[in-house]
Design an enzyme around this catalytic site. Structure first.
Site, PDB file in Angstrom:
ATOM      1  N   GLY A 180       0.795  -1.225   0.000  1.00  0.00           N
ATOM      2  CA  GLY A 180       0.000   0.000   0.000  1.00  0.00           C
ATOM      3  C   GLY A 180       0.827   1.275   0.000  1.00  0.00           C
ATOM      4  N   CYS A 189      -8.517  -2.217   4.562  1.00  0.00           N
ATOM      5  CA  CYS A 189      -7.522  -2.576   5.571  1.00  0.00           C
ATOM      6  C   CYS A 189      -8.147  -2.461   6.962  1.00  0.00           C
ATOM      7  CB  CYS A 189      -6.296  -1.683   5.494  1.00  0.00           C
ATOM      8  SG  CYS A 189      -5.116  -2.076   6.803  1.00  0.00           S
ATOM      9  N   LEU A 234      -0.289  -0.586   7.494  1.00  0.00           N
ATOM     10  CA  LEU A 234       0.101   0.068   6.234  1.00  0.00           C
ATOM     11  C   LEU A 234       1.308   0.986   6.339  1.00  0.00           C
ATOM     12  CD1 LEU A 234      -3.501   0.835   4.887  1.00  0.00           C
ATOM     13  CD2 LEU A 234      -1.919  -0.853   3.958  1.00  0.00           C
TER      14      LEU A 234
END
Lengths: 256, 303
Positions: free
Chosen positions: B48, B131, B75
């Site tokens: 990401g 996410c 992330l």
């Protein structure tokens, strides 16, 4: 360059409560091994899928020796590996210690002791004066092997069963031990107080850190520690133990 | 069979085979290049990318569970500028497609990334609205159909590459979200992201993960993922990239028969760094043995 291979178990024996001494024939990995690095072992039992990072205790020409503690399902599987059987391995991982000229003080706590053995061996080979301080909760292991290498060995135990009663930092203070470079591995709390004391005394400290990992090669970004970073807005960043470490300059670590 | 063709088409982008890497499990390929010839992969779906560097969550971020794992990485990434400067040039050295996973805390952050990627040498975009490990954005955009549609339609305004939208399984009916993002302008779908899960260390009497909960992945989630891919493929007429516990060719072929155009391997990369190439070899062997000249012959054959 990292590789995987199926290593052959040369020997596997219990050396004290919960501590095992495993020698693997893994020629592709052993040629790359450096003091302070680790390898990944796969349990391969269908349920525990992630590899386990285990530090290199000693590197031979074709073999790697791992001294590890049984702490869960994966290490329990490794403790039962039989001579002649195979185990999938990946490595070698991490940066390892920078072996510097100048006198060396090696400080290990518990299962942080094994990676210091190859480190001591390499330093002594370079003609460096090596003092080793080993800390345990109770009892001790590998101490006689460090002595055989020619290192001066001090032992501290929490319960006073062997050597000095107390922790490694108190022992270092009590004996007034000093060196140009400190190489350490052990629980975070030990590394923190060791680093704070040694930095105050003007010694350079390399600390080998540990964190829960998935991949061991820097992809999953699971095993992070807080490291100072001037380029970052708030002065720190998360670095990966498996790839940027496990060895860090103690002055760069943000202790919590 | 000499005329065997493993290639697949996703929104006009031709992948040499259907096998990709699930975002966040393969970095940008650098870490795996010791083990995998990246030229062999259908595509690399990169970790990401956000508008600015993200620190992620405190460790422990990883917990092993039966047949899989939990992660709460959150992330962590160096940001889109770093990505453009470093990862695109690295990946372009290889003959594989580049799919950029885009993450954000807000619609504006998503569009900032997509704007910066305009004109860059990449092939496809994957919008991460799924996410579970970030407190703002992430999955919160992917669980409400109206919100999901809105994010997608805003991002589409600036995207100059086809947009894949990555869906979360943590919803009552994934087909509702799939239909909503199609209305928002999604060109393709990828699913599933991780299932929220938890593990407790009974001796320390604490959750293993610092963030307490995380996303579960690995072989144990495969039946759930396969069911959802099958449902979405039946409900929505868009190309689907299937993922969730895929570890080998057999798993991948199940997803293709359920209707997936492409497949991604995620956690499998941690269990065997060569899992992607072994999967490609296995699909090829299956096609040869079963006299399949093109994967379209078996795609979506499950009613």
């Amino acid at each position: 360059m990292k590789k995987t291979e199926t290593a052959k178990v040369v020997s596997n024996k219990r050396i004290t409560d919960g501590i095992f001494d495993l020698t693997l024939e893994c020629p592709q990995l052993s040629v790359m091994a450096k003091a302070g690095q680790f390898i990944e072992l796969y349990p391969d039992n269908g349920a525990n899928l992630l590899s386990r990072p285990i530090s290199i205790c000693e590197a031979g020409e074709n073999t790697l020796r791992l001294v590890f503690q049984v702490v869960g399902k994966g290490t329990d599987i490794f403790s039962k590996l039989e001579t002649g059987s195979g185990v999938r391995v990946l490595g070698t991982c991490g940066n390892g210690y920078e072996l510097k000229n100048g006198s060396a003080l090696l400080v290990g706590g518990g299962i942080g002791v094994p990676p210091l053995y190859e480190t001591a061996k390499q330093l002594i080979k370079k003609g460096i004066d090596v003092t080793v301080v080993l800390g345990f909760r109770s009892g001790c292991f590998l101490n006689d092997e460090f002595e055989k290498l020619g290192a001066k060995v001090y032992i501290a135990t929490d319960d006073g069963s062997v050597g000095f009663k107390g922790n490694v930092v108190d022992l270092i203070k009590a004996k007034g031990l000093k060196a140009d470079n400190v190489y350490s591995c052990g629980p975070k709390i030990m590394l923190k107080f060791l680093a704070l004391y040694c930095e105050e005394q003007g010694m350079d400290v390399q600390v080998s850190m540990e964190e829960r990992m998935a991949c061991g090669i820097g992809a999953c970004v699971g095993c992070v520690v807080k490291i100072k970073d001037e380029a970052a807005e708030d002065g720190w960043t998360y670095k990966k133990v498996c790839k940027d470490g496990p060895v860090f300059d103690s002055k760069a670590v943000i202790w919590e | 069979m000499s005329n065997m063709d493993m290639s697949v088409d996703i929104c006009g982008v031709k992948l040499k085979n259907p096998v990709m890497t699930a975002s966040g499990t393969f970095g940008s390929g650098v870490e795996f290049s010791d083990f995998v010839d990246l030229n062999r992969l259908g595509a690399v779906v990169v970790k990401g990318v956000a508008a600015k560097p993200w620190k992620g969550n405190p460790a422990p971020r990883i917990a092993e569970v039966y047949g899989g794992m939990l992660n709460s990485v959150g992330l962590q990434n160096p940001g889109v500028d770093w990505f453009i400067e470093n990862d695109i040039p690295f990946l372009r050295r290889f003959d594989t497609k580049i799919i950029v996973n885009v993450c954000g805390h807000s619609i504006e952050e998503y569009t900032d990334v997509v704007k910066k990627l305009r004109g860059r040498d990449i092939d496809l975009l994957e919008l991460n609205i799924s996410c579970p490990n970030v407190s703002e954005g992430g999955m919160s955009f992917g669980t409400e159909p109206e919100m999901a549609k809105k994010v997608v339609s805003e991002v589409k305004k600036y995207a100059d590459k086809p947009l894949i939208v990555k869906l979360t399984p943590n919803v009552t009916d994934i087909t509702v979200i799939a239909k909503a993002v199609k209305e928002g302008g999604a060109d393709a779908l990828s699913l599933i992201n991780t299932l929220t899960g938890m593990k407790i260390d009974i001796y320390r009497r604490k959750p293993v993960l610092h963030r307490k909960i995380g996303g579960m992945s690995g072989p144990a989630v495969k039946p759930v993922a396969l069911r959802m891919v099958w449902q979405v493929c039946k409900a929505v007429d868009l190309p689907v990239i299937g993922m969730g516990g895929i570890s080998n060719a057999e798993d991948a072929l199940e997803f293709i028969m359920a209707g997936a155009t492409g497949v991604s391997l995620g956690t499998a990369n941690f269990i065997d760094p060569m899992a992607t190439v072994k999967t490609i070899d296995g699909i090829e062997k299956f096609m040869r043995e079963q006299n399949i000249s093109n994967l379209s012959e078996i795609r979506g054959i499950i009613d």
